[in-house]
Design a protein around this motif. Structure first.
Motif, PDB file in Angstrom:
ATOM      1  N   GLY A   8     -24.108  11.670  46.706  1.00  0.00           N
ATOM      2  CA  GLY A   8     -22.672  11.783  46.898  1.00  0.00           C
ATOM      3  C   GLY A   8     -22.010  10.432  47.069  1.00  0.00           C
ATOM      4  N   ALA A   9     -22.682   9.519  47.777  1.00  0.00           N
ATOM      5  CA  ALA A   9     -22.136   8.180  47.986  1.00  0.00           C
ATOM      6  C   ALA A   9     -22.067   7.407  46.677  1.00  0.00           C
ATOM      7  CB  ALA A   9     -22.989   7.427  49.002  1.00  0.00           C
ATOM      8  N   VAL A  10     -23.127   7.481  45.891  1.00  0.00           N
ATOM      9  CA  VAL A  10     -23.134   6.789  44.597  1.00  0.00           C
ATOM     10  C   VAL A  10     -22.055   7.362  43.689  1.00  0.00           C
ATOM     11  CG1 VAL A  10     -24.477   6.357  42.497  1.00  0.00           C
ATOM     12  CG2 VAL A  10     -25.566   6.148  44.744  1.00  0.00           C
ATOM     13  N   GLY A  11     -21.903   8.678  43.711  1.00  0.00           N
ATOM     14  CA  GLY A  11     -20.889   9.302  42.871  1.00  0.00           C
ATOM     15  C   GLY A  11     -19.476   8.943  43.284  1.00  0.00           C
ATOM     16  N   PHE A  12     -19.251   8.767  44.589  1.00  0.00           N
ATOM     17  CA  PHE A  12     -17.908   8.470  45.067  1.00  0.00           C
ATOM     18  C   PHE A  12     -17.595   6.982  45.067  1.00  0.00           C
ATOM     19  CE2 PHE A  12     -14.950   7.556  48.596  1.00  0.00           C
ATOM     20  CZ  PHE A  12     -13.838   8.261  48.142  1.00  0.00           C
ATOM     21  N   LEU A  13     -18.579   6.150  45.381  1.00  0.00           N
ATOM     22  CA  LEU A  13     -18.337   4.719  45.558  1.00  0.00           C
ATOM     23  C   LEU A  13     -18.585   3.894  44.301  1.00  0.00           C
ATOM     24  CD1 LEU A  13     -19.986   4.275  49.089  1.00  0.00           C
ATOM     25  CD2 LEU A  13     -17.558   4.588  48.556  1.00  0.00           C
ATOM     26  N   THR A  14     -19.158   4.493  43.265  1.00  0.00           N
ATOM     27  CA  THR A  14     -19.407   3.781  42.015  1.00  0.00           C
ATOM     28  C   THR A  14     -18.979   4.660  40.846  1.00  0.00           C
ATOM     29  OG1 THR A  14     -21.648   4.598  41.514  1.00  0.00           O
ATOM     30  CG2 THR A  14     -21.460   2.806  43.118  1.00  0.00           C
ATOM     31  N   ARG A  15     -19.169   4.117  39.649  1.00  0.00           N
ATOM     32  CA  ARG A  15     -18.835   4.864  38.441  1.00  0.00           C
ATOM     33  C   ARG A  15     -20.079   5.441  37.760  1.00  0.00           C
ATOM     34  NH1 ARG A  15     -14.046   4.327  36.033  1.00  0.00           N
ATOM     35  NH2 ARG A  15     -14.997   4.352  33.967  1.00  0.00           N
ATOM     36  N   PHE A  16     -21.209   5.410  38.443  1.00  0.00           N
ATOM     37  CA  PHE A  16     -22.412   5.967  37.855  1.00  0.00           C
ATOM     38  C   PHE A  16     -22.265   7.488  37.715  1.00  0.00           C
ATOM     39  CE2 PHE A  16     -24.230   2.004  39.562  1.00  0.00           C
ATOM     40  CZ  PHE A  16     -24.860   1.546  38.411  1.00  0.00           C
ATOM     41  N   PRO A  17     -22.630   8.027  36.562  1.00  0.00           N
ATOM     42  CA  PRO A  17     -22.434   9.464  36.307  1.00  0.00           C
ATOM     43  C   PRO A  17     -23.515  10.326  36.961  1.00  0.00           C
ATOM     44  CG  PRO A  17     -23.435   8.438  34.390  1.00  0.00           C
ATOM     45  CD  PRO A  17     -23.173   7.319  35.373  1.00  0.00           C
ATOM     46  N   VAL A  18     -23.512  10.403  38.281  1.00  0.00           N
ATOM     47  CA  VAL A  18     -24.502  11.197  38.990  1.00  0.00           C
ATOM     48  C   VAL A  18     -23.983  12.587  39.329  1.00  0.00           C
ATOM     49  CG1 VAL A  18     -25.639   9.173  39.960  1.00  0.00           C
ATOM     50  CG2 VAL A  18     -23.764  10.267  41.221  1.00  0.00           C
ATOM     51  N   ASP A  21     -20.104  17.100  43.329  1.00  0.00           N
ATOM     52  CA  ASP A  21     -20.061  18.482  43.786  1.00  0.00           C
ATOM     53  C   ASP A  21     -19.809  18.512  45.285  1.00  0.00           C
ATOM     54  OD1 ASP A  21     -22.660  18.338  45.215  1.00  0.00           O
ATOM     55  OD2 ASP A  21     -23.503  18.217  43.196  1.00  0.00           O
ATOM     56  N   GLU A  22     -19.474  19.682  45.779  1.00  0.00           N
ATOM     57  CA  GLU A  22     -19.114  19.815  47.191  1.00  0.00           C
ATOM     58  C   GLU A  22     -20.280  19.489  48.117  1.00  0.00           C
ATOM     59  OE1 GLU A  22     -17.198  23.163  50.217  1.00  0.00           O
ATOM     60  OE2 GLU A  22     -17.331  23.526  48.052  1.00  0.00           O
ATOM     61  N   THR A  23     -21.502  19.845  47.686  1.00  0.00           N
ATOM     62  CA  THR A  23     -22.673  19.585  48.525  1.00  0.00           C
ATOM     63  C   THR A  23     -22.881  18.089  48.735  1.00  0.00           C
ATOM     64  OG1 THR A  23     -23.755  21.601  47.759  1.00  0.00           O
ATOM     65  CG2 THR A  23     -25.153  19.919  48.760  1.00  0.00           C
ATOM     66  N   GLY A  24     -22.805  17.335  47.631  1.00  0.00           N
ATOM     67  CA  GLY A  24     -22.963  15.887  47.715  1.00  0.00           C
ATOM     68  C   GLY A  24     -21.869  15.242  48.540  1.00  0.00           C
ATOM     69  N   LEU A  67     -18.555  -6.246  38.385  1.00  0.00           N
ATOM     70  CA  LEU A  67     -18.246  -5.664  39.688  1.00  0.00           C
ATOM     71  C   LEU A  67     -17.360  -4.433  39.542  1.00  0.00           C
ATOM     72  CD1 LEU A  67     -18.653  -6.159  42.734  1.00  0.00           C
ATOM     73  CD2 LEU A  67     -16.534  -7.478  42.689  1.00  0.00           C
ATOM     74  N   TYR A  68     -16.273  -4.575  38.779  1.00  0.00           N
ATOM     75  CA  TYR A  68     -15.350  -3.452  38.651  1.00  0.00           C
ATOM     76  C   TYR A  68     -15.795  -2.437  37.611  1.00  0.00           C
ATOM     77  CZ  TYR A  68     -12.367  -5.777  41.933  1.00  0.00           C
ATOM     78  OH  TYR A  68     -11.898  -6.352  43.086  1.00  0.00           O
ATOM     79  N   ALA A  69     -16.666  -2.850  36.704  1.00  0.00           N
ATOM     80  CA  ALA A  69     -17.261  -1.871  35.798  1.00  0.00           C
ATOM     81  C   ALA A  69     -18.174  -0.923  36.573  1.00  0.00           C
ATOM     82  CB  ALA A  69     -18.051  -2.578  34.704  1.00  0.00           C
ATOM     83  N   VAL A  70     -18.815  -1.438  37.611  1.00  0.00           N
ATOM     84  CA  VAL A  70     -19.730  -0.637  38.422  1.00  0.00           C
ATOM     85  C   VAL A  70     -18.982   0.183  39.476  1.00  0.00           C
ATOM     86  CG1 VAL A  70     -21.602  -0.746  40.127  1.00  0.00           C
ATOM     87  CG2 VAL A  70     -21.693  -2.165  38.069  1.00  0.00           C
ATOM     88  N   THR A  71     -17.997  -0.421  40.137  1.00  0.00           N
ATOM     89  CA  THR A  71     -17.348   0.251  41.275  1.00  0.00           C
ATOM     90  C   THR A  71     -16.034   0.927  40.927  1.00  0.00           C
ATOM     91  OG1 THR A  71     -16.171  -1.764  41.939  1.00  0.00           O
ATOM     92  CG2 THR A  71     -18.385  -1.426  42.850  1.00  0.00           C
ATOM     93  N   GLY A  72     -15.414   0.569  39.802  1.00  0.00           N
ATOM     94  CA  GLY A  72     -14.109   1.115  39.485  1.00  0.00           C
ATOM     95  C   GLY A  72     -12.998   0.390  40.240  1.00  0.00           C
ATOM     96  N   ILE A  73     -11.783   0.905  40.096  1.00  0.00           N
ATOM     97  CA  ILE A  73     -10.618   0.214  40.659  1.00  0.00           C
ATOM     98  C   ILE A  73      -9.971   0.974  41.817  1.00  0.00           C
ATOM     99  CG2 ILE A  73     -10.124  -0.943  38.487  1.00  0.00           C
ATOM    100  CD1 ILE A  73      -7.854   1.100  38.068  1.00  0.00           C
ATOM    101  N   ASN A  74     -10.581   2.077  42.246  1.00  0.00           N
ATOM    102  CA  ASN A  74      -9.963   2.865  43.318  1.00  0.00           C
ATOM    103  C   ASN A  74      -9.788   2.061  44.598  1.00  0.00           C
ATOM    104  OD1 ASN A  74      -9.697   5.145  41.749  1.00  0.00           O
ATOM    105  ND2 ASN A  74     -11.666   6.007  42.369  1.00  0.00           N
ATOM    106  N   HIS A  75     -10.812   1.284  44.954  1.00  0.00           N
ATOM    107  CA  HIS A  75     -10.727   0.494  46.186  1.00  0.00           C
ATOM    108  C   HIS A  75      -9.706  -0.628  46.046  1.00  0.00           C
ATOM    109  CE1 HIS A  75     -15.072   1.865  47.259  1.00  0.00           C
ATOM    110  NE2 HIS A  75     -14.169   2.791  47.524  1.00  0.00           N
TER     111      HIS A  75
END
Length: 261
Positions: A8-18, A21-24, A67-75
């Motif tokens: 869940g952390a990887v999915g929310f904090l990065t752009r990796f396609p993991v 879902d609600e459980t994560g 850096l931003y390719a991995v983490t995105g621009i949300n932060h």
């Protein structure tokens, strides 16, 4: 640290396609230790850029790009929103209204420009440093920035319902022990360790400063504050790590001259 929380952390904090879902998400919100854990992943990927045989300015640009390719621009969007809110006159409610405005103002523009310029200026001298030094600082800055975010999640209070409340509402000061333990290897295993120590301490100090500012100006910690903490904590960690390295080696002027050449 559960696998679901880490995913869940990887999915929310990065752009990796993991996957999302609600459980994560639920597991992530209840496991602040996943913040610095993700910092290792982002830090290692960012450090790999400094292995590229390129001029320092090109390496610095590639670092920010990766850096931003991995983490995105949300932060980074959080930095812009806080920049706009910081220049507004009024009470916390008025500033929170500005945070909801999707348009970018002068304060937000200056904040983003300062952030990107600072990242590039910090990365240029790292491009000429030994890879062990560069990697230690980059990884420690990422881990420290997310440790600082975890601190706010564990001790902060959200001013309203939203992303911030979903994180702060289920954690408390006791939850901070695990993130600290997860972050320790970034310092203990670094070579040299003093640059990593400076980076982590500076990143957490930035988080504490934002916590104090947001409590007074916004009435608490929201999603924008958490995102900005990661971005500004990283910047503070990088700058402190570079400064510690140059001061320790006693070649401050030499590094400055090399950077400008």
């Amino acid at each position: 640290m559960s696998l679901a929380g880490l995913r869940g952390a990887v999915g929310f904090l990065t752009r990796f396609p993991v996957g999302h879902d609600e459980t994560g998400w639920e597991a992530f919100t209840r496991t602040p230790a996943t913040f610095p854990a993700v910092g290792y992943l982002v830090g290692v990927l960012g450090a790999l850029v400094f292995l590229v045989p390129a001029p320092p300015t090109i390496t610095a640009f590639l670092y920010v790009l990766v850096l931003y390719a991995v983490t995105g621009i949300n932060h980074a969007d959080g930095v812009a929103d806080l920049g706009d809110a910081a220049v507004v006159h009024g009470d916390p409610e008025r500033r929170r209204e500005v945070l909801k405005d999707s348009s970018l103002g002068v304060g937000g523009t200056l904040a983003l420009v300062g952030l990107l310029l600072g990242l590039v200026l910090a990365a240029v001298p790292l491009a000429g440093a030994p890879i062990a030094v560069a990697a230690s600082i980059v990884v420690a800055a990422e881990v420290g920035a997310r440790l600082g975010t975890a601190v706010l999640v564990c001790v902060g209070t959200a001013p309203h319902e939203g992303l911030g409340s979903q994180l702060t509402g289920v954690n408390g000061p006791r939850s901070l022990v695990a993130p600290v333990l997860v972050a320790l290897p970034a310092v203990v295993l670094a070579r040299p360790s003093y640059v990593a120590t400076a980076a982590v301490v500076a990143a957490v100090a930035v988080a504490l400063a934002l916590y104090r500012w947001s409590s007074a100006m916004l009435g608490g910690v929201n999603g924008d504050v958490l995102g900005a903490t990661t971005e500004l904590g990283r910047l503070g960690g990088l700058l402190a790590g570079v400064l510690a390295w140059t001061l320790w080696t006693g070649d401050v002027m030499g590094v400055i001259a090399w950077t400008l050449s």
